[in-house]
Design a protein around this motif. Structure first.
Motif, PDB file in Angstrom:
ATOM      1  N   CYS A   1      -4.638  -4.938  -1.217  1.00  0.00           N
ATOM      2  CA  CYS A   1      -3.339  -5.410  -1.433  1.00  0.00           C
ATOM      3  C   CYS A   1      -2.696  -6.734  -0.660  1.00  0.00           C
ATOM      4  O   CYS A   1      -2.065  -7.677  -1.239  1.00  0.00           O
ATOM      5  CB  CYS A   1      -2.176  -4.183  -0.872  1.00  0.00           C
ATOM      6  N   LEU A   2      -3.784  -6.662   0.507  1.00  0.00           N
ATOM      7  CA  LEU A   2      -3.371  -8.288   1.338  1.00  0.00           C
ATOM      8  C   LEU A   2      -4.042  -9.210   0.631  1.00  0.00           C
ATOM      9  O   LEU A   2      -3.637 -10.291   0.409  1.00  0.00           O
ATOM     10  CB  LEU A   2      -4.038  -7.901   2.457  1.00  0.00           C
ATOM     11  N   MET A   3      -5.538  -9.019  -0.005  1.00  0.00           N
ATOM     12  CA  MET A   3      -5.915  -9.825  -0.779  1.00  0.00           C
ATOM     13  C   MET A   3      -5.036 -10.359  -1.999  1.00  0.00           C
ATOM     14  O   MET A   3      -4.916 -11.682  -2.288  1.00  0.00           O
ATOM     15  CB  MET A   3      -7.377  -9.491  -1.085  1.00  0.00           C
TER      16      MET A   3
ATOM     17  N   ASP B   1       6.671 -13.636   1.814  1.00  0.00           N
ATOM     18  CA  ASP B   1       6.178 -12.555   1.353  1.00  0.00           C
ATOM     19  C   ASP B   1       4.896 -12.029   1.852  1.00  0.00           C
ATOM     20  O   ASP B   1       4.611 -10.800   1.597  1.00  0.00           O
ATOM     21  CB  ASP B   1       5.837 -12.941  -0.401  1.00  0.00           C
ATOM     22  N   TYR B   2       3.910 -12.817   2.117  1.00  0.00           N
ATOM     23  CA  TYR B   2       2.680 -12.528   2.522  1.00  0.00           C
ATOM     24  C   TYR B   2       3.089 -11.757   3.978  1.00  0.00           C
ATOM     25  O   TYR B   2       2.272 -10.965   4.182  1.00  0.00           O
ATOM     26  CB  TYR B   2       1.641 -13.744   2.652  1.00  0.00           C
TER      27      TYR B   2
ATOM     28  N   VAL C   1       4.022  -4.281   6.157  1.00  0.00           N
ATOM     29  CA  VAL C   1       4.070  -2.980   5.471  1.00  0.00           C
ATOM     30  C   VAL C   1       2.725  -2.660   5.758  1.00  0.00           C
ATOM     31  O   VAL C   1       2.686  -1.193   6.087  1.00  0.00           O
ATOM     32  CB  VAL C   1       4.168  -3.169   3.898  1.00  0.00           C
ATOM     33  N   LEU C   2       1.689  -3.220   5.731  1.00  0.00           N
ATOM     34  CA  LEU C   2       0.226  -2.792   6.223  1.00  0.00           C
ATOM     35  C   LEU C   2       0.317  -2.105   7.647  1.00  0.00           C
ATOM     36  O   LEU C   2      -0.582  -1.188   7.894  1.00  0.00           O
ATOM     37  CB  LEU C   2      -0.786  -3.873   5.819  1.00  0.00           C
TER      38      LEU C   2
ATOM     39  N   GLY D   1      -0.489   1.953  10.816  1.00  0.00           N
ATOM     40  CA  GLY D   1      -0.083   2.979  12.153  1.00  0.00           C
ATOM     41  C   GLY D   1       0.544   4.178  12.066  1.00  0.00           C
ATOM     42  O   GLY D   1       0.087   4.981  12.759  1.00  0.00           O
ATOM     43  N   THR D   2       0.879   4.453  10.917  1.00  0.00           N
ATOM     44  CA  THR D   2       1.256   5.925  10.381  1.00  0.00           C
ATOM     45  C   THR D   2       0.090   6.499  10.459  1.00  0.00           C
ATOM     46  O   THR D   2      -0.369   7.974  10.680  1.00  0.00           O
ATOM     47  CB  THR D   2       2.224   5.780   9.219  1.00  0.00           C
TER      48      THR D   2
END
Length: 92
Positions: free
Chosen positions: A38-40, A61-62, A68-69, A74-75
């Protein structure tokens, strides 16, 4: 009789502990792989938007994707730690 019951349950609980460890490692691998993907993808969209000049995907946005990641990762870490503490009765 209690010694026999203890000997029988030791092998079974060891098997369950191994399964729990394997599931936790699989969740880390899956979450890490999806997170990096997702980050890529967000980075690629940002680069394409900069190259075309339309700025439809910005640095903010990045950074939102990074946030979010961090929350999801962390969750996962807190969930695995809670699983160890409450599942086995001992801290990691």
């Amino acid at each position: 009789m209690p010694a026999l019951a203890m000997a029988a349950s030791t092998g079974w609980s060891q098997t369950l502990q191994e399964w729990a460890t394997n599931i936790r490692l699989a969740l880390y691998a899956l979450g890490g792989t999806l997170g990096l993907g997702c980050l890529m993808w967000s980075g690629i969209r940002w680069l394409i938007a900069r190259a075309t000049g339309d700025h439809s995907h910005t640095f903010m946005d990045y950074l939102q994707q990074v946030a979010v990641l961090v929350v999801v990762g962390g969750t996962m870490v807190l969930g695995a730690a809670a699983w160890q503490v409450f599942g086995t009765g001992a801290p990691a």
